[in-house]
Write an enzyme that holds these catalytic residues in place. Structure first.
Site, short mmCIF file in Angstrom:
data_model
loop_
_atom_site.label_atom_id
_atom_site.label_comp_id
_atom_site.label_asym_id
_atom_site.label_seq_id
_atom_site.Cartn_x
_atom_site.Cartn_y
_atom_site.Cartn_z
CG HIS A 133 32.43 4.78 0.16
ND1 HIS A 133 32.57 3.42 0.09
CD2 HIS A 133 33.16 5.30 -0.86
CE1 HIS A 133 33.36 3.09 -0.93
NE2 HIS A 133 33.73 4.24 -1.53
CB SER B 91 -11.53 4.66 -4.90
OG SER B 91 -10.89 3.47 -4.50
CG HIS C 16 -13.32 13.20 -12.62
ND1 HIS C 16 -12.08 13.12 -13.22
CD2 HIS C 16 -13.74 11.93 -12.48
CE1 HIS C 16 -11.77 11.84 -13.41
NE2 HIS C 16 -12.77 11.09 -12.98
CG ASP D 168 -15.25 8.52 -13.12
OD1 ASP D 168 -14.52 8.37 -14.11
OD2 ASP D 168 -14.86 8.96 -12.02
CG ASP E 151 -9.73 16.07 -11.84
OD1 ASP E 151 -10.87 15.61 -11.98
OD2 ASP E 151 -8.95 15.72 -10.93
CB THR F 94 29.64 2.80 -4.53
OG1 THR F 94 30.63 3.82 -4.61
CG2 THR F 94 29.93 1.73 -5.57
CG HIS G 18 -5.42 6.44 -13.51
ND1 HIS G 18 -5.39 6.43 -12.14
CD2 HIS G 18 -6.57 7.06 -13.84
CE1 HIS G 18 -6.48 7.01 -11.66
NE2 HIS G 18 -7.23 7.39 -12.69
CG ASP H 167 -10.60 8.32 -15.11
OD1 ASP H 167 -11.52 8.96 -14.58
OD2 ASP H 167 -9.65 7.84 -14.47
CD GLU I 21 -12.11 10.71 -9.17
OE1 GLU I 21 -12.34 9.71 -8.50
OE2 GLU I 21 -11.14 10.76 -9.97
CD GLU I 22 -8.39 10.80 -11.92
OE1 GLU I 22 -8.05 10.08 -10.96
OE2 GLU I 22 -8.93 10.36 -12.93
#
Ligand code: BES
Ligand code: MN
Ligand code: MN
Length: 456
Positions: A212, A398, A86, A179, A88, A314, A426, A119, A152-153
């Site tokens: 609040h 994966s 891949h 990969d 991408d 808050t 990644h 990757d 792929e990603e």
């Protein structure tokens, strides 16, 4: 093979420069702002296939990003290797943690730093260059088909459709993929399994507006608090996942298989040191190697809601969100697990909130055989290039399309990856070893040679 070595030596610098050029294109598939760059990258990959010696190469448009396909049929009587990769990449965020630009590749201490270096641009491009070496030295032992996708990603949905529509075109004897990772350069290995994936987003809604946190706090279900409780309840004290039925289809490994998996060289202290953690954490009764390679998991990948800006506000928020991934092992299936998760998550929601579960992409787990000709050819190729027999391992990541190669095309896959776990894929400062890149280019032609010889 002297001719290969000579050709590689003569063209080494160019092989590296060409990869650096490819790494400069921000082909981020998840972000539509980069659609043009993804297309530009596809064009560059197509041209690289033609330059390397493919008879034909084309850009195949899809409903998403294009698939690049090229082939060289030497002789229909020879076996055919279908290479998958891949082009991408993952988004580079968080940008401020990069020491150099994610798309301005630099070589430092023997590593190429850039998003996609390991990757998967650096890895699929080894196949383009190895193919060039074989093509230009007239030594192709197999027909070669190369299919490099751009999604792929983000789950490879359109590639799944492409497979269904191109069963004939993609006819081959084996799919070869780089990969994945090896243990180390000293301990080469070949992954023989990938985990599957279920990925969901959950939305928890409390009151119909932000409130609040003083006026209403303590009296109204705070969706962030509730979401945290719900997420915490998804694991028990042994780090088992509590979703009913979650483990029903998990194939427990035999003692022998477990021993083989635990036999792989692994230094827990090194592992902890590398990650700067005082201890690991995971399912009771399993080693770290087993936890990542053979056991299913559930992890929050992102969680948000309420006020996250500067200073303090808050506020009791109306909504809270989380993205949750579950890594799956044989024989769990992504659809079943997603359904189990959804039902369970809805059932544990207290009446003070409403929950919505939206499934994202999924993928099925795979185990690849080690007693096949293709695996033997890969093992021999790695042994030839590294001077050491590779160790079969199970990977934790994966690659959803691999299960579909088998289901749709009837093809087995060999996962001959050359990355390292420390490549920071990644993550910020992703890198790929220059040596890994060239070792890969050296190993791949041997695969083609041995696969052809052993197929006779
Ligand atoms: N190359 C990785 C998968 C991988 C990495 C396998 C290391 C084995 C070892 C692939 O690009 C990837 O990141 N896949 C995604 C799945 C996808 C659906 C987003 C993953 O594993 O998270
Ligand atoms: Mn990848
Ligand atoms: Mn990836």
């Amino acid at each position: 093979m002297q001719a290969w070595k000579d050709y590689m030596t003569e063209n080494k610098d160019r092989f590296l420069d060409e990869l650096l050029d490819l790494l400069k294109i921000p082909s981020i598939s998840a972000d539509s702002k980069y659609k043009g760059d993804v297309a530009k990258c596809a064009e560059a990959v197509k041209q690289s296939l033609l330059d390397a010696g493919c008879d034909s190469a084309e850009i195949c448009p899809t409903d998403g990003h294009p698939i690049v396909y090229g082939e060289k049929i030497v002789d229909p009587a020879l076996p055919t290797v279908l290479v998958y990769g891949h082009y991408d990449v993952q988004p580079p965020d968080p940008l401020d943690l990069w020491e150099s630009g994610p798309f301005e590749p630099v070589i430092k201490d023997g590593n190429i730093y850039a998003r996609g270096s390991a990757d998967d641009k650096g890895q699929f491009f080894m196949h383009v260059k190895a193919f060039e070496v074989m093509a230009k030295t007239n030594s192709l032992a197999c027909n070669v088909k190369m299919m490099i996708e751009g999604e792929e990603e983000v789950g490879s949905d359109n590639l799944g459709i492409f497979l269904e529509n191109n069963v004939d075109k993609l006819k081959a004897d084996i799919v070869l993929v780089s990969d994945t990772a090896m243990i180390s350069m000293e301990h080469p290995s070949i992954e023989t399994g990938l985990r599957g994936l279920s990925y969901v987003e959950v939305e928890v809604t409390g009151p119909n507006r932000d409130l609040h946190s003083g006026v209403y706090g303590g009296a109204v279900g705070n969706p962030i608090n509730v979401l945290c409780d719900m997420i915490a309840s998804l694991h028990d004290e042994n780090n088992h996942i509590t979703i009913p039925g979650f483990y029903d289809k998990v194939i427990e490994l035999t003692e022998e298989q477990r021993n083989a998996i635990n036999d792989k060289p692994f230094d827990l202290d090194e592992y902890k040191k590398d990650l700067d953690i005082a201890d690991v954490r995971g399912e009771k009764g399993y080693s770290t190697t087993e936890r990542t390679g053979t056991r299913p998991t559930l992890d929050v990948n992102g969680i948000w809601g309420g006020y996250t800006g500067e200073g303090a506000k808050t506020v009791l928020p109306s909504k809270a969100y989380a993205k949750i991934s579950m890594r799956l092992v044989p024989d769990q299936t992504s659809d079943e697990i997603t359904e189990m998760f959804t039902k369970h998550f809805e059932s544990i929601a207290p009446a003070s909130v409403k929950v919505k579960v939206t499934p994202h992409h999924g993928g099925e787990p795979v185990v690849t055989p080690t007693d096949s000709i293709a695996y033997q050819a890969a093992a021999k190729a790695v042994a030839t290039a590294f001077g050491k027999d590779p160790i079969p391992t199970r990977g934790g990541g994966s690659i959803p399309i691999v299960a579909l190669f088998e289901k749709t095309l009837g093809l087995k896959t060999v996962l001959m990856g050359f990355g390292l776990d420390s490549d920071a894929i990644h993550s910020p400062n992703e890198k790929y070893g220059v040596e890994n890149y060239f070792k890969g280019i050296e190993t791949i032609p041997y695969f083609h040679k041995y696969f052809a010889e052993m197929s006779k």
